[in-house]
Design a protein around this motif. Sequence first.
Motif, PDB file in Angstrom:
ATOM      1  N   GLY A 503      -2.540  -0.303  -4.282  1.00 44.17           N
ATOM      2  CA  GLY A 503      -2.219   0.994  -3.697  1.00 44.17           C
ATOM      3  C   GLY A 503      -1.301   0.810  -2.509  1.00 44.17           C
ATOM      4  O   GLY A 503      -0.739  -0.271  -2.278  1.00 44.17           O
ATOM      5  N   GLU A 504      -1.203   1.834  -1.688  1.00 42.29           N
ATOM      6  CA  GLU A 504      -0.295   1.793  -0.550  1.00 42.29           C
ATOM      7  C   GLU A 504      -0.863   1.002   0.626  1.00 42.29           C
ATOM      8  O   GLU A 504      -0.165   0.800   1.630  1.00 42.29           O
ATOM      9  N   HIS A 505      -2.128   0.552   0.507  1.00 44.98           N
ATOM     10  CA  HIS A 505      -2.768  -0.115   1.643  1.00 44.98           C
ATOM     11  C   HIS A 505      -2.975  -1.609   1.415  1.00 44.98           C
ATOM     12  O   HIS A 505      -3.766  -2.228   2.136  1.00 44.98           O
ATOM     13  N   ASP A 506      -2.269  -2.208   0.453  1.00 47.25           N
ATOM     14  CA  ASP A 506      -2.442  -3.644   0.202  1.00 47.25           C
ATOM     15  C   ASP A 506      -2.100  -4.471   1.437  1.00 47.25           C
ATOM     16  O   ASP A 506      -2.768  -5.464   1.753  1.00 47.25           O
ATOM     17  N   ASP A 507      -1.039  -4.047   2.151  1.00 42.78           N
ATOM     18  CA  ASP A 507      -0.636  -4.813   3.333  1.00 42.78           C
ATOM     19  C   ASP A 507      -1.708  -4.763   4.420  1.00 42.78           C
ATOM     20  O   ASP A 507      -1.928  -5.737   5.147  1.00 42.78           O
ATOM     21  N   THR A 508      -2.426  -3.617   4.521  1.00 40.61           N
ATOM     22  CA  THR A 508      -3.514  -3.488   5.508  1.00 40.61           C
ATOM     23  C   THR A 508      -4.644  -4.457   5.195  1.00 40.61           C
ATOM     24  O   THR A 508      -5.178  -5.134   6.085  1.00 40.61           O
ATOM     25  N   LEU A 509      -5.022  -4.542   3.913  1.00 44.87           N
ATOM     26  CA  LEU A 509      -6.089  -5.455   3.513  1.00 44.87           C
ATOM     27  C   LEU A 509      -5.709  -6.905   3.775  1.00 44.87           C
ATOM     28  O   LEU A 509      -6.503  -7.696   4.301  1.00 44.87           O
ATOM     29  N   LEU A 510      -4.467  -7.270   3.421  1.00 46.50           N
ATOM     30  CA  LEU A 510      -4.017  -8.646   3.624  1.00 46.50           C
ATOM     31  C   LEU A 510      -3.960  -8.984   5.116  1.00 46.50           C
ATOM     32  O   LEU A 510      -4.304 -10.096   5.516  1.00 46.50           O
ATOM     33  N   ALA A 511      -3.558  -8.006   5.937  1.00 44.07           N
ATOM     34  CA  ALA A 511      -3.487  -8.249   7.383  1.00 44.07           C
ATOM     35  C   ALA A 511      -4.870  -8.528   7.954  1.00 44.07           C
ATOM     36  O   ALA A 511      -5.053  -9.423   8.794  1.00 44.07           O
ATOM     37  N   HIS A 512      -5.870  -7.758   7.500  1.00 45.51           N
ATOM     38  CA  HIS A 512      -7.243  -8.007   7.973  1.00 45.51           C
ATOM     39  C   HIS A 512      -7.755  -9.366   7.505  1.00 45.51           C
ATOM     40  O   HIS A 512      -8.469 -10.062   8.247  1.00 45.51           O
ATOM     41  N   ALA A 513      -7.420  -9.739   6.284  1.00 43.38           N
ATOM     42  CA  ALA A 513      -7.855 -11.043   5.767  1.00 43.38           C
ATOM     43  C   ALA A 513      -7.237 -12.181   6.570  1.00 43.38           C
ATOM     44  O   ALA A 513      -7.925 -13.150   6.933  1.00 43.38           O
TER      45      ALA A 513
END
Length: 627
Positions: A503-513
Amino acid sequence: MMTRIKGEASLSEVHESVDISKKKVGWKQAFAFFGPAYLVSVGYMDPGNWATDLAGGSKFGYTLIWVLLMSNLMALLLQSLSARLGIVRGRDLAQANRETYPRSVNFLLYILAEVAIAATDLAEVLGMAIGINLLTGLPLIWGVSITVFDTFLLLFLQRLGIRKMEAFIIGLVAIVGLSFLVEILLAKPAFGEIAKGFVPKLPNEQALYIAIGIIGATVMPHNLYLHSALVQTRKIAKTKQGIKQALKWSFIDSAVALNIAFLVNAAILILAATTFFKKGMVDVAEIKQAHQLLSGLLGSSVAPVLFAIALIAAGQSSTVTGTLAGQIVMEGYLRLRINPWMRRLLTRLLAIVPAILVIAIAGEKEVDSLLILSQVILSMQLGFAIIPLIHFVSDKKTMGDFAIKPVVQAIAWVVTSILVYLNIRMLINEVSSFFAGSANIYWKILIIAGGALFLGLLVYIIFYPLFGRKAKKTSIQMHPQSESLQKLTIPTYKKIAVALDFGEHDDTLLAHAIGQGQGNAEYLLIHVVESASARLLGKESDDYETRYDEERLQMYVQQLHEQGLVATYHLGFRNRAEEIIRIIKESKADMLVIGAHRHSGLKDWLYGETINSVRHELKIPILVVNL
C-alpha cells in the motif's frame, strides 16, 4: 477472534463512558444515570414469561396478580443489590466470584451462567419466531432460522455507544407497553376485581405450581451479572457522597424500570383473565392459541396484530441484553474477550439448533414445551447467582460503610430461601414425572448424580465465603506490588521481519523496522499473494499478480542494499496470517513489524484480523504501526 483481556474494567469498551460526576444535582443527573435498569428490565418481560402469565390468567383469573407483585418486589431487591456491588466495588458479579471462590468452583459457576444465558436466548428465539409466524404466517422453523441475523444488530448498536443502545431498548419496551395498553383498553377488565387479585391466595395445588412458574420466570440469573456491570458505564465521583448519590439514582432507575416490567406482565395476565377466564376458556396456556382467540373474543383485528408485534419487540430487546450478559460472564470468569458478532452467533446457534431439531422432529406443537424447559433450566441457576451476591454486598471489608444493613441481609436471605425452595420444587415436579415413566435406569442414575452435584455446589457457595475465605490478593488484580527496576538489558535484533501489503505506507513500515534494527539487523520483507490463482495453486502460481509482487519485493531489497543494509524477501501464498506465521518461524526472525489499518467491527469480519491471529501464534516481539 478471542483474546485474553488485561484490564479489570467490566464492559471496558463502554466503562465509565457516561460522565455524571460533573453534572449538577437534580433531574439532569438523574436522567444521565437512568438507563441500565431498562436494559435489565427486558429480561423480566421476555417471551419466557408470557406462557406463565397466560396460564395464570386463563386458569385463575386475577387471583395470581399478587404473585407478580411479590416477584417484582423480590426482583427490585436483588437488582438493587447487584447495582450496589458494581457501584461501590467497581466489580461485576462474575469478577467478584472469581476473586472469592477457587478456580474449579468458578469454572462450574461459569458453565452454569452460560447455560442460563443459552436458556434465556432459547426463549427469546422461540418468542420472536412465534411472533413472526403470527404476524406473517412464516413457518416456525424458518422464523427460528432467520433470528440468526439479529447478530449484526447488536454489533451496530455497540458501535453507537451505550446511551443509544439504551434508547433502542427503551423504544422496544415502549412498543411492548403501548401494545398491551391498547389490548387492555379493548378487553375492558373489571378493575374492582383486579384489586382483589392483590390479596394473597392460592386456590389449589395447580395454582401453587403456576405461581412457582411465574416467580421462576421473573427473576433471572443473567440479569444480576448484567446490572452489576451496566451501572459501571456511569462515571461517578469516587467520594462517599458521590457513591451515595449514585446508589440513590440507581434504585430509582430500578424501581421505575421494574415497575414497567411488572405492568407488562400484569397486563398479559389481566388480558388472559378478562378474555379467556371470564368466558370459560381455562386451558389457554400457549402463545399461539391466545393469539388465535383474541380477534374473535375482543371483536378487533388490531388486538392479535399488537400481540404479535409486542412479542417480537420483547424477544428482540432481550437478545441484546442476553449477549451483553454473556460478554460479562466470559470476561469476568475467564478474562477472555471474543468478538461481539462471534459471541452473538455462538449464543444464538446454541438456541437455534435445539429449537430447529424439536420443530423438525416433533412439530410446532412442542414449541411451548421447549419454552417451559428453558424456564426450568433458568430456575436451576438462580441460587448460584443470588447467594454469592448477598455475601459480597454484606461484607464490610470490601463494601465498607455501604455494606447492607442486617435487616436488609435478613430480608435478602428470606427471599433467596423462598426462590431457591420454589425453584427446587419446580425442578422436582418436572423430574418426578420423568421417574414415574419407564425411563432408562442409566438416565435416572445420571439425573440423581446431577442433582447431588447441584445441591452440593449450592451448599458449598453458601458456606465457603463464611469459613473458607483465604487471605489472598484478588485474582483479577493484574499489577503486582511495584518494586524498584532491576538492571535493564537492552535487546538487539538480528533478523527483523516486515509484513508488507504494497500500500501507500510501505515506506513507513520499513522506516520503523530500520529504526528498531539500528542498521545492524537483517531485514526480511514478507508479502502474501492472495489472488485466485495463488489461493488455488500456491507456490505453483504464475499469474500477473504473483510476478508483479515478486518484482516489487526485489526492488525494495535492492533499494535497501543500496543504503548499505542487509535484506532478503519471501513471498507467501493463500492465507495471509498463516503464511506470515509460517515464514517467520522458518526464518527464525526475532521481531515482526506489521501495519494496522484500524478497521473494526464488520470490517474485521470481512477483511480478517491478521494482527490478532499472528500475535497469538508468535512468541517474538511485534511492533504494530498504525497506518
